[in-house]
Design an enzyme around this catalytic site. Structure first.
Site, PDB file in Angstrom:
ATOM      1  N   GLU A  35       0.917  -1.460   0.025  1.00 45.33           N
ATOM      2  CA  GLU A  35      -0.037   0.224   0.133  1.00 45.33           C
ATOM      3  C   GLU A  35       0.546   1.250  -0.205  1.00 45.33           C
ATOM      4  O   GLU A  35       1.902   1.770   0.717  1.00 45.33           O
ATOM      5  CB  GLU A  35      -0.799  -0.135   1.249  1.00 45.33           C
ATOM      6  CG  GLU A  35      -1.703   1.259   1.518  1.00 45.33           C
ATOM      7  CD  GLU A  35      -2.303   1.284   3.136  1.00 45.33           C
ATOM      8  OE1 GLU A  35      -1.687   0.996   3.907  1.00 45.33           O
ATOM      9  OE2 GLU A  35      -3.120   2.396   2.753  1.00 45.33           O
ATOM     10  N   ASP A  46      -4.251  10.637   9.528  1.00 41.07           N
ATOM     11  CA  ASP A  46      -2.552   9.741  10.079  1.00 41.07           C
ATOM     12  C   ASP A  46      -2.056  10.286  11.097  1.00 41.07           C
ATOM     13  O   ASP A  46      -1.970  11.686  11.785  1.00 41.07           O
ATOM     14  CB  ASP A  46      -2.022  10.060   8.923  1.00 41.07           C
ATOM     15  CG  ASP A  46      -2.539   8.917   7.859  1.00 41.07           C
ATOM     16  OD1 ASP A  46      -2.259   7.989   7.782  1.00 41.07           O
ATOM     17  OD2 ASP A  46      -2.545   9.780   6.394  1.00 41.07           O
TER      18      ASP A  46
END
Lengths: 244, 409
Positions: A35, A46
C-alpha cells in the site's frame, strides 16, 4: 490461515531513492500486498509518524506524476498487488478519471481513499470499476449495519477494515470488540485487509484467523525514523522478518 | 425559501469524511434538525443568547466616520459587544446545547484568532463541559490574551505544531481527536465550513446577527445599499447576510485577507481567482492549493482570516454572484482600525477591520442618502499585542521590559 501482510509505505519517504529500496525490502521480506501512500499536506486520518513522513516526502519533491512513475518502477520489482492510498483532494485535483487511468497505467491494482466514502465518492467507485481498478472501501467498527450491508452486498473483492476508532499509529489491542467486527465483515465473501496500530507478530498472529491480510504502516516508519543513518533496506527486512 | 439542511450548495459542501466519522456526523445532523423544531431548545437558546451572550447587539450609526468620509451613511453592527467579544458565541451556544442533548461530556474546538476558542471555553465553563481547544502554535503566540482567558475558564489549550501551525492545522488536530473520542465528545467547529451539517448549522446559529440587522433596518427605515463582512471561513458573513440571500438587494460584499501581496503565501484570498476547487477538512469548496493539489500557505495579520478554504455556501454564492468578494491588505486593515478608533471610539478586531476598510473605500463613492452596514464581528481587545507592537512599538517594548523586570523580583 497464513500470516499475510499488506505493507504500507509513503512514496518519497525518506526520499525517492530510499522509498524504492524500502519497497524492495518489503517485497523481499515477504509482504503480500503493498500500500503506497501519496502524501498530502493535511492527512487528517494519520497519526504523528505518518504525518511527519508525508511532510518529509513533500519536501523531498513528491508530486503526483513522479509518484506514478515511482509506482511503475516498483511494479517492475514484483508481481504482488500494489494499492495506492491517498486523500480525496489529491484525486479530485488531478481529475478523478485521469487519476484512475494513471493508476492503471502505472500498474497499480487498486486505490484506497478514506475520505471518499461511497455516498460522497465523486464517482470514483463507478469509474474505478470501468477502468478495471479495485476501489477499496474503508470501514470502521462503528459503522452502522445498514451501511456495511450496502457496501459489502455489492461484492467488492477487498475491504479495508480499520480496527478501532482514532487515527493511524497508536497500538491496537485485538480483543472481543474488534474480533466481533471482523467476524461480522467476514460473513460476506470479501478479502479483509485490516489495520491501524498493528506493529507486532503477536497481533498479526491473532488477526490472521479473521482477516486476509494485516496492514502494517506506522511501525515501518517508526523503524526508519529511529534508525537514521542506517540502511533502510536492512532495517525494513529485519522488521518484516520479525512480523512474519 | 431557504432550506435548513442543504448538504450541498451547487457543487460545494458535502460530507467527505472517513467512515469512522460518519456516526457522529449522522447523529449531529439528526439531533440538530430535531432541535430546530423543538420549542424547548429554541427557548433555552434564546435565554442563553439574551442573558449570557448579551443579545441583541447594537447597530450603531457611525456619525463621525460618515462626516469625515463625506459619503454614504455608515452603520456598524457591534457584534463584538457580545460576551466573549465576537459573533462566535452564537454558534457556540447553539452547538453546546446540542451537545447537552446528545449527552456528551466533553467539547473540543479549533481556534485561529482565539475568539471561537474563547467563546467555547466560556460556554463549557458555564454549562459544565470538559473543554480542549486546539490552536496553532503561531496563533497562540499572536493571540496570547485569548489563550490566557481560555485557560482561566478551565479549558486545556493544546498547541498544534504540524503543518503551518495555524488554523488549518488546528482543524486537522481536532478532527483526529474526534475520530477517537466522538462517543463522549462533541466537536464544536467554529465556522460555516467542514463536513455537513456544520456549514448549514453554523449559518442557522449565526443568522441571529442578520435577523437583528434586518429588524433595525425596518425600524429605522434605512435605504441600505450594501452590507459588508470579513470572510475567513465565513460564519459571521453568512449569518449577517442570511436574511438577504434570496433577495437581489442590498449588495453583499465579503472581504478577504489581502495580506502583504498577491503571491502564494502572502494572502488568504480565495475568491479573487486564486482559489481552486478541492476537498479539504471534509468539504468541497474553493481552496488555496499549489500546482499539485497540496494545500498552500496563507498569510494575514489577522489569525481569524488566515485560512486556505472558504465555507461552501459562500463559495457558491460567489459563483452565482450574489456575494461580491474583495480583499483588503494588512496595512489597510490597520489603518481602518485606527480610523474607527479615533472617530467612533470602537476597536475593531483585526479580522473585522478588513470589512471596516472596505466600508471606508465604498462610502466615499456613494451619495449621503444611502447607507452601508459593516459587521464588526469582533472587537480588538485580543489584538493588543499586535496593535501596540505595530502602532506604538517603543513605548510598548519599554513597558513590557519593565513588567518583566518587576515581575522577576
Amino acid at each position: 490461515m497464513p500470516n499475510r501482510i499488506m505493507a504500507h509505505m509513503v512514496a518519497f519517504y525518506p526520499d525517492r531513492e530510499s522509498s524504492i529500496k524500502i519497497a524492495g525490502a518489503l517485497i523481499d521480506g515477504g509482504c503480500s500486498y503493498l500500500e503506497i501512500q501519496f502524501p498530502f499536506s493535511d492527512p487528517t486520518a494519520d497519526g504523528t509518524y505518518i504525518q511527519k513522513a508525508c511532510s518529509r516526502a513533500l519536501q523531498e519533491g513528491f508530486k503526483v506524476n513522479p509518484g506514478f512513475r515511482l509506482i511503475s518502477k516498483i511494479r517492475k520489482l514484483t508481481d504482488i498487488p500494489i494499492f495506492i492510498m491517498g486523500y480525496a483532494n489529491t484525486v479530485c485535483f488531478h481529475g478523478v478519471k485521469k487519476f484512475l487511468d494513471e493508476c492503471v497505467c502505472s500498474g497499480a491494482q487498486g486505490i484506497i481513499i478514506p475520505d471518499l466514502p461511497f455516498d460522497y465518492d465523486e464517482g470514483i467507485f463507478s469509474m474505478g470499476e470501468k477502468a478495471g481498478l479495485n476501489v477499496i472501501h474503508v470501514i470502521a467498527p462503528s459503522i452502522h449495519d445498514e451501511r456495511l450491508r450496502m457496501i459489502l452486498s455489492r461484492g467488492p473483492e477487498y475491504v479495508y477494515a480499520v480496527l478501532r476508532k482514532g487515527i493511524t499509529g497508536s497500538y491496537t489491542t485485538i480483543g472481543d470488540e474488534n474480533i466481533r467486527f471482523l467476524k461480522k465483515v467476514g460473513a460476506y465473501r470479501v478479502k479483509i485487509l485490516s489495520g491501524f496500530g498493528i506493529s507486532t507478530k503477536k497481533q498479526v498472529n491473532v488477526l490472521s484467523a479473521y482477516v486476509h491480510a494485516s496492514v502494517v504502516g506506522t511501525a515501518f516508519i517508526k523503524e526508519i525514523m529511529q534508525n537514521r543513518g542506517k540502511s533502510p533496506y536492512k532495517i525494513i527486512i529485519k522488521k518484516m522478518h520479525a512480523l512474519l | 425559501m431557504q432550506r435548513l439542511y442543504n448538504d450541498f450548495f451547487g457543487s460545494f459542501g458535502g460530507r467527505y469524511v472517513a467512515e469512522i466519522l460518519r456516526p457522529p456526523l449522522d447523529e449531529l445532523e439528526r439531533v440538530w434538525l430535531e432541535a430546530m423544531k423543538s420549542d424547548d431548545f429554541q427557548k433555552e437558546l434564546d435565554t442563553q443568547l439574551t442573558e449570557f451572550a448579551g443579545r441583541p447587539t447594537p447597530l450603531m450609526f457611525a456619525e463621525n466616520a460618515t462626516k469625515a468620509l463625506k459619503g454614504a451613511k455608515i452603520y456598524i453592527k457591534l457584534e463584538g459587544l457580545a460576551n466573549t467579544g465576537a459573533h462566535k458565541i452564537n454558534n457556540v451556544l447553539g452547538q453546546a446545547l446540542l451537545a447537552k442533548r446528545m449527552g456528551k461530556q466533553r467539547i473540543i474546538a479549533e481556534t485561529g484568532a482565539g475568539q471561537h476558542g474563547f467563546a467555547t471555553a466560556a460556554v463549557c465553563a458555564k454549562l459544565g463541559f470538559e473543554c480542549k481547544v486546539y490552536m496553532g502554535e503561531i496563533d497562540m503566540k499572536r493571540q496570547r490574551p485569548n489563550v490566557f482567558w481560555m485557560e482561566l475558564f478551565g479549558a486545556e489549550v493544546e498547541p498544534v505544531k504540524g503543518g503551518s501551525s495555524t488554523l488549518k492545522d488546528a482543524v486537522n488536530e481536532a478532527l483526529r481527536d474526534w475520530a477517537s473520542s466522538f462517543e463522549t465528545t462533541h466537536y464544536l467547529l467554529g465556522s460555516a465550513l467542514g463536513p455537513s451539517p456544520y456549514p448549514d448549522m453554523a449559518r442557522e446559529f449565526q443568522s441571529v446577527v442578520g435577523r437583528e440587522v434586518e429588524s433595525e433596518i425596518n425600524r429605522r427605515n434605512l435605504d441600505v445599499e450594501t452590507l459588508i463582512a470579513c470572510v475567513g471561513g465565513g460564519s459571521n458573513a453568512i449569518g449577517f447576510f442570511y436574511p438577504f440571500l434570496d433577495e437581489t438587494t442590498p449588495r453583499l460584499i465579503g472581504v478577504e485577507a489581502g495580506g502583504t501581496g498577491n503571491s502564494p503565501g502572502e494572502h488568504a484570498s480565495r475568491m479573487s481567482g486564486s482559489g481552486k476547487p478541492g476537498i479539504v477538512h471534509g468539504y468541497k469548496s474553493l481552496f488555496l492549493l499549489d500546482d499539485d493539489g497540496q494545500v498552500g500557505s496563507t498569510h494575514s495579520i489577522s489569525a481569524g482570516l488566515d485560512y486556505p478554504g472558504i465555507g461552501p455556501q459562500l463559495a457558491y454564492l460567489g459563483q452565482t454572484k450574489r456575494i461580491e468578494f474583495t480583499k483588503i491588505s494588512d496595512r489597510e486593515a490597520l489603518d481602518a482600525l485606527q480610523f474607527f478608533a479615533k472617530n467612533e471610539g470602537i476597536i475593531f478586531a483585526l479580522e473585522s477591520a478588513h470589512a471596516g476598510a472596505e466600508a471606508i473605500k465604498l462610502a466615499k463613492s456613494l451619495s449621503p442618502e444611502k447607507s452601508i452596514i459593516v459587521n464588526m464581528s469582533g472587537r480588538g481587545d485580543k489584538d493588543l499585542f499586535i496593535l501596540a507592537g505595530n502602532l506604538d512599538k517603543d513605548k510598548w517594548h519599554s513597558f513590557l521590559e519593565k513588567e518583566v523586570k518587576e515581575n522577576a523580583k
